[in-house]
Design an enzyme around this catalytic site. Sequence first.
Site, short mmCIF file in Angstrom:
data_model
loop_
_atom_site.label_atom_id
_atom_site.label_comp_id
_atom_site.label_asym_id
_atom_site.label_seq_id
_atom_site.Cartn_x
_atom_site.Cartn_y
_atom_site.Cartn_z
N ARG A 29 72.61 -31.10 -50.12
CA ARG A 29 72.29 -31.73 -51.40
C ARG A 29 73.44 -32.56 -51.97
O ARG A 29 74.60 -32.19 -51.86
CB ARG A 29 71.88 -30.66 -52.42
CG ARG A 29 70.58 -29.98 -52.05
CD ARG A 29 70.31 -28.73 -52.89
NE ARG A 29 69.04 -28.12 -52.49
CZ ARG A 29 68.91 -27.26 -51.48
NH1 ARG A 29 69.98 -26.90 -50.76
NH2 ARG A 29 67.73 -26.77 -51.16
N TYR B 182 65.18 -23.81 -36.98
CA TYR B 182 64.79 -22.52 -37.57
C TYR B 182 64.61 -21.53 -36.43
O TYR B 182 63.76 -21.73 -35.56
CB TYR B 182 63.45 -22.65 -38.29
CG TYR B 182 63.48 -23.37 -39.61
CD1 TYR B 182 63.17 -22.70 -40.80
CD2 TYR B 182 63.75 -24.73 -39.70
CE1 TYR B 182 63.16 -23.36 -42.02
CE2 TYR B 182 63.74 -25.40 -40.91
CZ TYR B 182 63.45 -24.71 -42.07
OH TYR B 182 63.43 -25.37 -43.28
N GLU C 156 73.23 -23.72 -40.29
CA GLU C 156 73.51 -25.15 -40.20
C GLU C 156 75.01 -25.42 -40.40
O GLU C 156 75.51 -25.31 -41.51
CB GLU C 156 72.71 -25.92 -41.25
CG GLU C 156 71.21 -25.66 -41.21
CD GLU C 156 70.58 -25.91 -42.57
OE1 GLU C 156 70.55 -27.06 -43.02
OE2 GLU C 156 70.13 -24.93 -43.21
N HIS D 280 69.21 -33.94 -47.61
CA HIS D 280 69.06 -34.26 -46.17
C HIS D 280 68.77 -35.74 -45.89
O HIS D 280 67.94 -36.06 -45.03
CB HIS D 280 67.96 -33.40 -45.55
CG HIS D 280 68.27 -31.93 -45.51
ND1 HIS D 280 69.55 -31.43 -45.42
CD2 HIS D 280 67.45 -30.84 -45.51
CE1 HIS D 280 69.51 -30.10 -45.38
NE2 HIS D 280 68.25 -29.72 -45.44
N ASP E 272 70.43 -19.13 -49.24
CA ASP E 272 70.44 -20.58 -49.04
C ASP E 272 71.77 -21.06 -49.57
O ASP E 272 71.85 -21.74 -50.58
CB ASP E 272 69.26 -21.24 -49.76
CG ASP E 272 69.09 -22.70 -49.35
OD1 ASP E 272 69.86 -23.18 -48.48
OD2 ASP E 272 68.19 -23.39 -49.88
N HIS F 226 68.86 -28.81 -38.02
CA HIS F 226 68.16 -27.90 -38.92
C HIS F 226 67.15 -27.02 -38.17
O HIS F 226 66.01 -26.85 -38.63
CB HIS F 226 67.46 -28.70 -40.02
CG HIS F 226 67.29 -27.96 -41.31
ND1 HIS F 226 66.78 -26.68 -41.37
CD2 HIS F 226 67.56 -28.31 -42.60
CE1 HIS F 226 66.73 -26.29 -42.64
NE2 HIS F 226 67.20 -27.26 -43.40
#
Length: 344
Positions: A84, A180, A309, A109, A245, A178
Site C-alpha cells: 500500500r 497463496y 511476500e 499493488h 496482514d 503474491h
Amino acid sequence: MTEVKREVFGQVPQEEGGGVVEKFILESDSVKVEILSLGCIIAALETKGRDGEFSDVVLGFDTLEGYMRKHPFFGAVVGRVANRIAKGRFTVDGKEYQLFLNNGPNSLHGGARGFDKVLWSPQVLLNGVCFFRLSPDGEEGYPGDLKVWVTYTLSGGELAINYRAQTSKTTPINLTNHAYFNLAGQGSRDIYDHEISIEADSYLPVDDTKIPTGEVAAVQGTSFDLRQPVELGKHLQKFRLDGFDHNFCLQQAQARRLVARARHPPTGRAMEVHTTQPGIQFYTGNNLDGSLKGKGAVAYLKHSAFCLETQNWPDAVNKPHFPNALLQPGEEYNHTTWLVFKLA
C-alpha cells in the site's frame, strides 16, 4: 535436471487488449511449477508429501477466464509498487504524484491495472523462464519508463525468483510475488494446522486502513513473535486474532538469508523462504470468503491459504526512516527470493 515446456493457456479477449497467454511448465524430480505470461502468475506448484504423492499447493484457477476476472492477485507478480501507498500519493524531486485508489483511501499493488494484469514477453532458459516488460512513463501514474525482468528458475526443490528493473526517471519500485500457499494442498479448508516461523525481531503496526503508523515495534512479548514456530490455528485463538496482514522487518542485508518457514506436519511438506529483501508481508487470507471458486471448483474460504511476500516495507516512499523505495536512473533494482520445498 529441470525440464521446461511451453504451451498455450488461452487468449485474452480483443476488448481487453488481445494476445496469447502462454503457460511455462518447469519440472524437477521434486517440484513442478506452472507459470503464465499473464502477470508472471504461478498458476500451479506441485510438491511431494511424505507419502511420495504430488499435490498442488497454490491457489488459482483452471482456466484463463478465472484470472481475467477480479481476484486477490493469486500467484501474480505485483508492481510497480507492491503493498500500500497511503492516499495513493508520493513526492519525487519536488513533484507530487497521484495514483489510482483501489484499496479504500490507498493505492494497492500497482493500481487499477498493475503488473499482474498485463502480458509479459517470455524467453525460455535452460532451467526456467525470463519475462520482460516495459512499463511506460506515466503508467498507473508512476514516473519514468521502467524496464522490468522477472526470472523464474527451478533447481531440485528450489524455485528462485529474480526481479530486475531499470528506469529513465526516479521512481518508487517494490516487486513481489503474491502466491497463496496451502501445504496440505490447494482447496484444503484452512491453514490452522500449519506451523509458521518468521526470523524478525520487529514488525510494523498499522492503522485501520493497513498503512504503517511509522513505528517499528519489537515482536518480543506480542502475538507477532514468530521467531519460534507456532501452530497457526492455536496462535490465532490464543491472541484472539482475525489473522495476519503485516510487514515483518528483516535483518537489513543484501545477502541471501533464511527469513521464514512454513511446515504442514500431517503431510511433511515444508517450505523455506530465503530473500535479499528488507521485509516480508505475512498474510493469512483474511479476505477470502468462499465467494471465489478456484481450481476444481473449490470455494476458497477465509484462512484457506497464507502468503509470505518478500518486499520492501509498505508505504516506504512516504516514510524516510523506512528502507529506500526509490530507483534512480543509472541504477539497477535487483532482488531475489528463493522458495525451497522439502520434507520435514
